[in-house]
Design a protein around this motif. Sequence first.
Motif, PDB file in Angstrom:
ATOM      1  N   GLU A  34     -35.055 -26.166 -45.932  1.00 24.29           N
ATOM      2  CA  GLU A  34     -35.929 -27.016 -45.115  1.00 24.29           C
ATOM      3  C   GLU A  34     -36.390 -26.368 -43.806  1.00 24.29           C
ATOM      4  N   PRO A  38     -41.526 -25.280 -43.850  1.00 26.20           N
ATOM      5  CA  PRO A  38     -42.624 -26.232 -43.625  1.00 26.20           C
ATOM      6  C   PRO A  38     -43.927 -25.574 -43.201  1.00 26.20           C
ATOM      7  N   GLN A  39     -43.866 -24.595 -42.304  1.00 29.76           N
ATOM      8  CA  GLN A  39     -45.084 -23.957 -41.820  1.00 29.76           C
ATOM      9  C   GLN A  39     -45.726 -23.120 -42.927  1.00 29.76           C
ATOM     10  N   GLN A  82     -37.617 -33.011 -40.919  1.00 27.79           N
ATOM     11  CA  GLN A  82     -37.689 -31.692 -41.542  1.00 27.79           C
ATOM     12  C   GLN A  82     -37.280 -31.761 -43.016  1.00 27.79           C
ATOM     13  N   THR A  85     -39.933 -33.493 -44.957  1.00 29.77           N
ATOM     14  CA  THR A  85     -41.088 -32.612 -45.138  1.00 29.77           C
ATOM     15  C   THR A  85     -40.866 -31.700 -46.348  1.00 29.77           C
TER      16      THR A  85
ATOM     17  N   LYS B  31     -36.071 -27.350 -35.514  1.00 30.21           N
ATOM     18  CA  LYS B  31     -36.314 -28.494 -36.392  1.00 30.21           C
ATOM     19  C   LYS B  31     -37.779 -28.895 -36.489  1.00 30.21           C
ATOM     20  N   VAL B  33     -41.688 -28.831 -37.476  1.00 28.55           N
ATOM     21  CA  VAL B  33     -42.338 -28.399 -38.718  1.00 28.55           C
ATOM     22  C   VAL B  33     -43.705 -27.772 -38.445  1.00 28.55           C
TER      23      VAL B  33
END
Lengths: 486, 199
Positions: A34, A38-39, A82, A85, B31, B33
């Motif tokens: 995680e 995400p990016q 997070q 996501t 944390k 995103v």
Amino acid sequence: MGRTLSEKVWDEHVVRSAAGEPDLLFIDLHLIHEVTSPQAFDGLRIAGRTVRRPDLTIATEDHNVPTVDWDKPIADPVSRTQVETLRKNCAEFGVRLHPLGDVEQGIVHVVGPQLGLTQPGMTIVCGDSHTSTHGAFGAIAFGIGTSEVEHVLATQTLMQAKPKTMAVTINGSLPPGVTAKDMVLTLIAHTGTGGGQGYIVEYRGQAIEELSMEGRMTVCNMSIEWGAKAGLIAPDQTTFDYIEGKPEAPKGADWDAAVAHWKTLVTDADAEFDEEIVLDASEMTPFVTWGTNPGQGVPLGASVPYPADFADAQDRVAAEKALQYMALEAGTPMREVKVDTVFVGSCTNGRIEDLRLAAEIIQGHTVDPDTRLLVVPGSVRVRLQAEAEGLDAIFKAAGAEWRGAGCSMCLGMNPDTLAPGERSASTSNRNFEGRQGKGGRTHLVSVPVAAATAVRGTLSSPADLEPFEKGASHPPQEPPVTVGSN
Amino acid sequence: MEKFSSHTGVGVPLRRSNVDTDQIIPAVYLKRVTRDGFEDGLFSAWRNDPTFVLNNEAYAAGSVLVAGPDFGTGSSREHAVWALQNYGFKAVISSRFADIFRGNSGKAGLLAAQVDEKVVQRLWDLLEESPGTTVTVDLESRTVRAGEGVDAVEDSFDIDDYTRWRLLEGLDDVGITLSHADDITAYEATRPSWKPATL
Ligand code: SF4
């Protein structure tokens, strides 16, 4: 001229190579978690791209997850976002995910091998520096940043300049009670944190061959701690036996074809390495760190070093700063260092073999009243196996906390952290300032040292404990309080 | 990615070796995103210390960090690069970078310029004697320059040709690789069927 193991695996994965450019390497397995993804998924979305090979990609939740109340929603809203996501991204892009609560959830580097997805001769990457763990199977495995995660998602390849090769040959056998962790800590103290930089390292020699797969993973795991690009070990019968029967291992004729190929994955007798280090395992002893990088270690029987003893000026300054941060006085025997918290877990030492070893040492003893012991299995499977063997009962009876699976206090991203000034003995891999919580002080240790330290409250080895015989009617009431000597 | 050819900005002397990624940005700050907002966590453990270099007004607008050897060791977190960029750094000068940090810098557009240890020493001395001095990192000619007269520092830095070219052109790696999609497809056709799959 022959080729080394890593050159063979590398060559098998070159998609394209052109003068003046890095090689384009195919990636057999992409592991995701995680924190670093995400990016990368965002990047795909912005560019209107898809995941090229969701069938070679797998995700789990580990860094951020709580190890208590894991069946309830995550309390910290930022951590929860997070994790959520990751779930959304995996659903949108068709990636297999093992979320909190799933039986296959756990630390990404424990999950890959236990599913049988980690196999010899593969290229494996993950947005996590300890991806080197998977090298234990004879794979080229290394950590990447988020831009590269995006690159692998979109193309299933990576551009990589071919690293130099190094052999670390460890002859002889480890003495009883000395583990793979002591071996790799000894090596890092020998090389320094930058010693492996620019190299893919092959660990070999009798002591390496004698290690279990768990032990080999511990050694390869810490390759990054001395700067190596990756570390790997030639696959052998120990490797094949470990993989056989795992859920994602090849079956039937595929198994035979795979093993036939895996047997070719050895360094040729006439191959040459760019560099070689030779160590003798029979001289190794339990090894612990005193400073704030993994290279600042000494045998448990030694004392905190004097900065003046370092020949190099930079090392001297680094030692002074480290001693100040660690609140240690030069000359203090390591065995007199008092510890507040003991952490058994992480992708370095959170596998079933590690928990068995810790339980064996703890059994019949109690945790020192001024010390807390946190035992965190590396995966749900490890937790269930440990519980089936009754290890959890041994830990709880001794006064330890038995937790759910995850990275936990290895990096203190979830609520499991050290308080400022608190001192830990930790089976994890990094003793950087604040790694386990702001102001926390970390000593890296092996599993036996962690277990014995929990009982005595000061850095100790099992040899310092009074023996306990299974089934004896009167287990020792009090752990010995005298300071051990070596 | 923006093109990078040369940058001149206030130099910040970080007189430390082995600055690991947990020092650059601790895990609790990871944390988010997004790719921005990480400047809060940059060197967070040191920011409370009034003597820490970034707390000196003269360096506050710094954009070229000059650090000791083994900068960026430890974790693969690209957040370390983003935190430096979010704070305003365009370049980091050191005598040795950790591999993953160096790679991440190249991908994200932060220049990691590797120089001889003596150059770092001279830059430290210069920047500490005259806080606010600017440093130029010229990627075209691979040189670092700072100061004037007898104390002036001018030397070359190392960066691999490929990363230099990408930074100069401001190219996106994924785009370059996708132009070789046929090679990838051809390779995929040769993979043995017993290789594991996750689905
Ligand atoms: S256990 Fe620690 S080192 Fe391993 S993946 Fe998790 S945070 Fe990283």
